[in-house]
Scaffold this motif. Structure first.
Motif, PDB file in Angstrom:
ATOM      1  N   CYS A 127     -27.031  25.769 -56.147  1.00 41.43           N
ATOM      2  CA  CYS A 127     -27.199  24.984 -54.909  1.00 41.43           C
ATOM      3  C   CYS A 127     -26.410  23.676 -54.985  1.00 41.43           C
ATOM      4  N   CYS A 132     -22.933  24.387 -53.953  1.00 40.60           N
ATOM      5  CA  CYS A 132     -22.784  25.168 -52.719  1.00 40.60           C
ATOM      6  C   CYS A 132     -22.360  24.244 -51.579  1.00 40.60           C
ATOM      7  N   CYS A 138     -27.257  33.665 -48.330  1.00 38.15           N
ATOM      8  CA  CYS A 138     -26.850  32.786 -49.423  1.00 38.15           C
ATOM      9  C   CYS A 138     -25.619  33.357 -50.126  1.00 38.15           C
TER      10      CYS A 138
HETATM   11  S1  SF4 Z   1     -27.045  28.703 -49.353  1.00 37.72           S
HETATM   12 FE1  SF4 Z   1     -27.815  29.419 -51.351  1.00 37.72          FE
HETATM   13  S2  SF4 Z   1     -26.683  28.277 -52.895  1.00 37.72           S
HETATM   14 FE2  SF4 Z   1     -26.380  27.241 -50.938  1.00 37.72          FE
HETATM   15  S3  SF4 Z   1     -27.958  25.632 -50.909  1.00 37.72           S
HETATM   16 FE3  SF4 Z   1     -28.816  27.433 -49.883  1.00 37.72          FE
HETATM   17  S4  SF4 Z   1     -29.900  28.592 -51.489  1.00 37.72           S
HETATM   18 FE4  SF4 Z   1     -28.543  27.107 -52.508  1.00 37.72          FE
END
Ligand code: SF4
Ligand code: SF4
Length: 99
Positions: free
Chosen positions: A35, A38, A78
């Motif tokens: 995260c 990301c 995700c």
């Molecule tokens: S999309 Fe996935 S990796 Fe990105 S912040 Fe949300 S949970 Fe985390």
């Protein structure tokens, strides 16, 4: 007649009719290292229940698991496969009304 009433309801109205039996433990965990890097934060935009929320000065979303509708969208959206999701313990979670 039930169909006509349903068409008049907003999504928010429908969500308000759901019943939740809250667990004291989360059924959703994030792999925080993923995260942190990301860029898209899809979970925040794809979850229909607003379970994921980014607080100021954080790269890792908070998880308001008690609002989860158990739809599965977040796991698909995700890009990092960073969501560890399991069904709430027996008898806990959302209850849907049918009919
Ligand atoms: S999309 Fe996935 S990796 Fe990105 S912040 Fe949300 S949970 Fe985390
Ligand atoms: S399963 Fe659905 S409601 Fe629950 S956190 Fe994921 S997207 Fe949101």
């Amino acid at each position: 007649m039930g169909d006509i009433d349903d068409k008049k309801q907003s999504v928010e109205d429908k969500l308000a009719t759901l019943k939740f039996i809250c667990d004291n433990e989360t059924h959703i965990a994030l792999i925080k290292d993923k995260c942190r890097v990301c860029k898209d934060k899809n979970c925040i935009y794809f979850c229909p229940a607003g379970v994921y929320a980014l607080e100021t000065n954080s790269d890792i979303p908070d998880v308001h698991y008690e609002n989860c509708l158990e739809c599965g969208t977040c796991r698909i959206s995700c890009p990092m496969e960073a969501i560890e999701w399991k069904s709430p313990k027996g008898g806990k979670g959302v209850r849907y009304r049918f009919g």
